[in-house]
Design a protein around this motif. Structure first.
Motif, PDB file in Angstrom:
ATOM      1  N   GLU A   1     -41.199 -11.075  -8.373  1.00 27.11           N
ATOM      2  CA  GLU A   1     -41.892 -11.709  -7.051  1.00 27.11           C
ATOM      3  C   GLU A   1     -41.469 -12.626  -6.539  1.00 27.11           C
ATOM      4  O   GLU A   1     -41.043 -13.828  -6.871  1.00 27.11           O
ATOM      5  N   GLY A   2     -40.672 -12.390  -5.121  1.00 27.23           N
ATOM      6  CA  GLY A   2     -39.694 -13.313  -4.463  1.00 27.23           C
ATOM      7  C   GLY A   2     -38.621 -13.572  -5.400  1.00 27.23           C
ATOM      8  O   GLY A   2     -37.931 -12.494  -5.887  1.00 27.23           O
ATOM      9  N   ASP A   3     -38.092 -14.770  -5.285  1.00 28.86           N
ATOM     10  CA  ASP A   3     -37.152 -15.216  -6.102  1.00 28.86           C
ATOM     11  C   ASP A   3     -37.139 -15.458  -7.775  1.00 28.86           C
ATOM     12  O   ASP A   3     -36.015 -15.548  -8.581  1.00 28.86           O
ATOM     13  N   GLN A   4     -38.588 -15.238  -8.334  1.00 25.58           N
ATOM     14  CA  GLN A   4     -38.877 -15.424  -9.568  1.00 25.58           C
ATOM     15  C   GLN A   4     -39.157 -14.270 -10.318  1.00 25.58           C
ATOM     16  O   GLN A   4     -39.859 -13.471  -9.671  1.00 25.58           O
ATOM     17  N   PRO A   5     -39.011 -14.016 -11.497  1.00 17.91           N
ATOM     18  CA  PRO A   5     -39.631 -13.141 -12.359  1.00 17.91           C
ATOM     19  C   PRO A   5     -41.063 -13.304 -12.566  1.00 17.91           C
ATOM     20  O   PRO A   5     -41.582 -14.517 -12.674  1.00 17.91           O
ATOM     21  N   GLN A   6     -41.974 -12.466 -12.736  1.00 20.77           N
ATOM     22  CA  GLN A   6     -43.431 -12.588 -12.698  1.00 20.77           C
ATOM     23  C   GLN A   6     -43.345 -13.145 -14.543  1.00 20.77           C
ATOM     24  O   GLN A   6     -42.350 -13.192 -15.169  1.00 20.77           O
ATOM     25  N   GLY A   7     -44.587 -13.268 -14.896  1.00 23.67           N
ATOM     26  CA  GLY A   7     -44.822 -13.815 -16.097  1.00 23.67           C
ATOM     27  C   GLY A   7     -44.509 -12.809 -17.171  1.00 23.67           C
ATOM     28  O   GLY A   7     -44.363 -11.744 -16.892  1.00 23.67           O
ATOM     29  N   ALA A   8     -44.170 -13.535 -18.434  1.00 26.89           N
ATOM     30  CA  ALA A   8     -43.428 -12.688 -19.499  1.00 26.89           C
ATOM     31  C   ALA A   8     -44.325 -11.463 -19.724  1.00 26.89           C
ATOM     32  O   ALA A   8     -43.912 -10.364 -20.212  1.00 26.89           O
ATOM     33  N   TYR A   9     -45.900 -11.622 -19.807  1.00 28.06           N
ATOM     34  CA  TYR A   9     -46.622 -10.465 -20.122  1.00 28.06           C
ATOM     35  C   TYR A   9     -46.575  -9.160 -19.132  1.00 28.06           C
ATOM     36  O   TYR A   9     -46.971  -8.134 -19.650  1.00 28.06           O
ATOM     37  N   VAL A  10     -46.061  -9.473 -17.995  1.00 30.31           N
ATOM     38  CA  VAL A  10     -45.936  -8.518 -17.220  1.00 30.31           C
ATOM     39  C   VAL A  10     -44.690  -7.540 -17.630  1.00 30.31           C
ATOM     40  O   VAL A  10     -44.862  -6.227 -17.633  1.00 30.31           O
ATOM     41  N   PHE A  11     -43.621  -8.313 -17.974  1.00 33.45           N
ATOM     42  CA  PHE A  11     -42.478  -7.249 -18.630  1.00 33.45           C
ATOM     43  C   PHE A  11     -42.802  -6.910 -19.855  1.00 33.45           C
ATOM     44  O   PHE A  11     -42.219  -5.833 -20.039  1.00 33.45           O
ATOM     45  N   LEU A  12     -43.701  -7.559 -20.783  1.00 33.01           N
ATOM     46  CA  LEU A  12     -43.784  -6.936 -21.952  1.00 33.01           C
ATOM     47  C   LEU A  12     -44.714  -5.776 -21.951  1.00 33.01           C
ATOM     48  O   LEU A  12     -44.849  -4.871 -22.745  1.00 33.01           O
ATOM     49  N   ARG A  13     -45.626  -5.775 -20.838  1.00 33.77           N
ATOM     50  CA  ARG A  13     -46.465  -4.682 -20.552  1.00 33.77           C
ATOM     51  C   ARG A  13     -45.682  -3.377 -20.279  1.00 33.77           C
ATOM     52  O   ARG A  13     -45.873  -2.258 -20.721  1.00 33.77           O
ATOM     53  N   TYR A  14     -44.614  -3.692 -19.246  1.00 30.09           N
ATOM     54  CA  TYR A  14     -43.908  -2.588 -18.997  1.00 30.09           C
ATOM     55  C   TYR A  14     -43.031  -2.024 -20.144  1.00 30.09           C
ATOM     56  O   TYR A  14     -43.064  -0.943 -20.415  1.00 30.09           O
TER      57      TYR A  14
END
Length: 672
Positions: free
Chosen positions: A312-325
């Motif tokens: 989101e923008g210049d930063q990764p979203q929260g870890a739970y979003v990546f783990l959910r993926y």
């Protein structure tokens, strides 16, 4: 501009940057730059090699760099090139390769040579900004090459892949093909393409353009991610330096997703079976995020590309979003039980016999660092309905799957020319937003349209096709163009890699239906009333609507029952056939069949009788109107395998659903 470069990161990227030379004795001229992206693989611009690698592009040449074979020349060959012209032809002063074609992959001939590799960004979007550093080589005396680097500003985007570098930047000859580093994240985001002829500044190519190397990109990126994971214990590696940069979420506490997490996740994704189609990745990203990625991401080819859409923008979203993926990827692979693919010689060797289980174990391990309130977001993830395993032989009713829509609007003063708009309706938030098109100026001659839209149409299909379910194509036309034989078009490369028949007719591979472009916006009451009446009925039947001696009156169509489908043995765009089809549309008919070829004469003959008998039997077997487009496609697929003529060869189908009206026209088209 101050130098923001991390000195250790600069050493890493310099060791991965190379330059090219001829293999002929005494030919010492430096051609240009490139950089190592995976074991044995170099990325560069196609124009760097243009006219220098033999008539067929197969001549051996030399690659050299400080981090490659102790600085000694290494033999290499061109492996793949996006340039659609003759790579062996000598360029002239006017030769400028299009952005989408100016990449080439070079392969070292000795796979045992050890070397550094850059870290390639996984993102599709590359925000504008000042923190870019360009690396490469420039010619020196005696044919030698001198290392060069300079800082740059990405001032604007030029199409989907071009990144303009600001006017304050000056790039020397020879740097083309070198890497462009995002100094804030420590990732290579682009390839320098060219400097401006008479001004400072230049143009670079986003590394997401590599995805067009369909035969190589997934394996190269898997090898890239496995290689970087193998370097994790070295004191100074790409990820250890990224942790110190502004764009690196360094901590593992709480819900921050760090470069270390990213490295581990991408290495695990590199070991599992690849996605079956880009649309699978798109759906999983949408489910993981809860919305569509911002902007219009480039087509995701690998699981890695999906990971890159979770920022989101210049930063990764929260870890739970990546783990959910990652959890969704795991669920998909477990549900579909993909057969292991035979590794190529340059495939990374699997580090575990059950890589999907290993992915699941790491998700649970990493989840322990996430606040407990977010655990259910990962553990309770479920696959989208469109990715659940389908029963063998079943096809979702039309159009309960993604649809590609091509709109062709004739010019007011020249019906032989059209404006075109291409959309993809995959259920996302921007399904009504045009994906591509030409809606200004003189338009395109209808007879040239197929060649003009071949590439955009092929890309749209790749975005939403799956191996089992090619997306239907809806073509919205003016009535005068209803006889355009779109289902007989051949769109080369419209089929993805898993399809062995890459030159099939469109109507053989996918459902192709016609829509009335005059029915934009809010549906007419008569159209909706007849459509819902047709759905409520229990059967469909064919009704001959063009008779010898002239077309029918409006009341003939008004009086037809909702389940009676107009069928005509004459063309819909001219003469009596056009008159009849106009009446059918005015009466609200959303389904019709017609013969788009030439009529045998002024009077009907045996061929007309065969058409009406055949369509009567065809519709009698259709239990629901939504089955009609796919049933017709199956007939075309069957007859494509044999010889001789068939009633369905030259039959077009109107399937115009008022529940999904064409988007209302925005603004006014420019005059030619």
């Amino acid at each position: 501009m101050p130098d923001r470069q991390d000195p250790r990161l600069r050493t890493l990227i310099e060791n991965a940057t190379v330059h090219f030379h001829s293999a002929r004795p005494g030919a010492d001229e430096m051609w240009g730059s490139g950089f190592l992206v995976a074991p044995g693989w170099v990325l560069t611009c196609a124009h760097v090699l243009l006219g220098r690698v033999g008539e067929a592009g197969g001549d051996e040449f030399r690659v050299r760099g400080p981090g490659l074979h102790d600085g000694r020349p290494v033999a290499a060959r061109l492996e793949a090139c996006l340039y659609e012209g003759d790579i062996g032809a000598e360029p002239d002063e006017w030769t400028v390769l299009p952005v989408e074609q100016d990449l080439a992959l070079v392969r070292l001939t000795d796979p045992a040579v050890r070397h550094e590799c850059v870290w390639l960004s996984d993102r599709s979007d590359h925000p504008l900004g000042e923190d870019r550093t360009v690396y490469g080589y420039r010619p020196a005396e005696g044919g030698a090459a001198s290392a060069w680097y300079g800082q740059a500003t990405v001032s604007s985007q030029d199409g989907p892949y071009g990144l303009r570098l600001g006017p304050s930047n000056l790039f020397p000859e020879g740097v083309s093909g070198g890497p462009v580093l995002d100094s804030a994240t420590g990732a290579v985001v682009a390839v320098i393409k060219s400097r401006r002829a008479e001004q400072t500044g230049g143009l670079s190519l986003a590394v997401s353009l590599m995805r067009r190397f369909e035969d190589h990109y997934p394996r190269i990126m898997a090898a890239h991610d496995v290689w970087h994971h193998g370097r994790r214990k070295e004191m100074h590696n790409w990820v250890s330096r990224q942790l110190e940069l502004p764009g690196g979420a360094a901590g593992r506490e709480g819900d921050a997703w760090s470069p270390v997490d990213r490295r581990q996740a991408l290495a695990l994704l590199a070991e599992v079976a690849p996605p079956d189609a880009p649309h699978t990745v798109t759906l999983l990203v949408r489910r993981a995020r809860g919305d569509d990625p911002p902007g219009r991401p480039h087509l995701p080819v690998t699981w890695r590309d999906g990971h890159g859409q979770l920022y989101e923008g210049d930063q990764p979203q929260g870890a739970y979003v990546f783990l959910r993926y990652l959890r969704l990827v795991q669920l998909f692979l477990e549900a579909h039980d993909p057969a292991p693919h035979d590794p190529e010689p340059f495939d990374p060797a699997p580090a575990d016999p059950v890589p999907v289980r290993r992915l699941g174990d790491w998700i649970e391990e990493r989840l322990a660092w996430v606040p407990p309130s977010l655990h259910t977001n990962v553990r309770d993830a479920t696959l989208p309905d469109g990715l659940l395993p389908a029963r063998t032989g079943t096809v979702p009713p039309y159009p309960e799957r993604p649809v590609v829509l091509l709109e062709l609007e004739p010019l007011d003063d020249d019906v032989s020319r059209v404006y075109w708009t291409l959309r993809v309706d995959d259920g996302g938030e921007d399904s009504d937003v045009p994906r591509d098109g030409d809606t200004t100026g003189p338009g395109v001659e209808l007879i040239r349209l197929r060649s003009v839209i071949a590439r955009p149409l092929a890309d749209a299909f790749k975005a939403v096709d799956t191996p089992e379910l090619p997306a239907p194509l809806e073509v919205a036309l003016d009535l005068r163009h209803f006889d355009t034989p779109v289902h007989e078009w051949q769109i080369y490369d419209s089929a993805p890699l898993w399809d062995t028949a890459r030159q099939q007719l469109l109507g053989v591979r996918r459902s192709v239906v016609i829509r009335d472009i005059g029915r934009r916006g809010v549906p007419a009451e008569s159209w909706e009333r007849r459509w819902y009446g047709m759905l409520a009925g229990r059967r469909l039947t064919a009704r001959n609507t063009v008779f010898d001696g002239g077309g029918p009156h409006a009341r003939h169509f008004d009086d037809l029952d909702p389940g009676e489908i107009p069928v005509q043995c004459r063309r819909a765009g001219t003469g009596a056939g056009q008159h009849a089809m106009r009446r059918a549309l005015d009466a609200g008919h959303g389904v019709a069949l017609w013969h788009h070829g030439e009529h045998t004469g002024p009077s009907c003959g045996p061929g007309c009788d065969e058409l009406h008998r055949s369509t009567l039997g065809f519709l009698a077997d259709v239990t629901h109107p939504a089955e009609l487009p796919e049933r017709l496609r199956r007939i075309r697929e069957h007859i494509s395998k044999g010889n001789g003529r068939h009633w369905a060869d030259s039959v077009a189908v109107l399937y115009d659903d008022p529940r999904r009206p064409l988007p209302a026209e925005e603004g006014v088209f420019d005059a030619p």
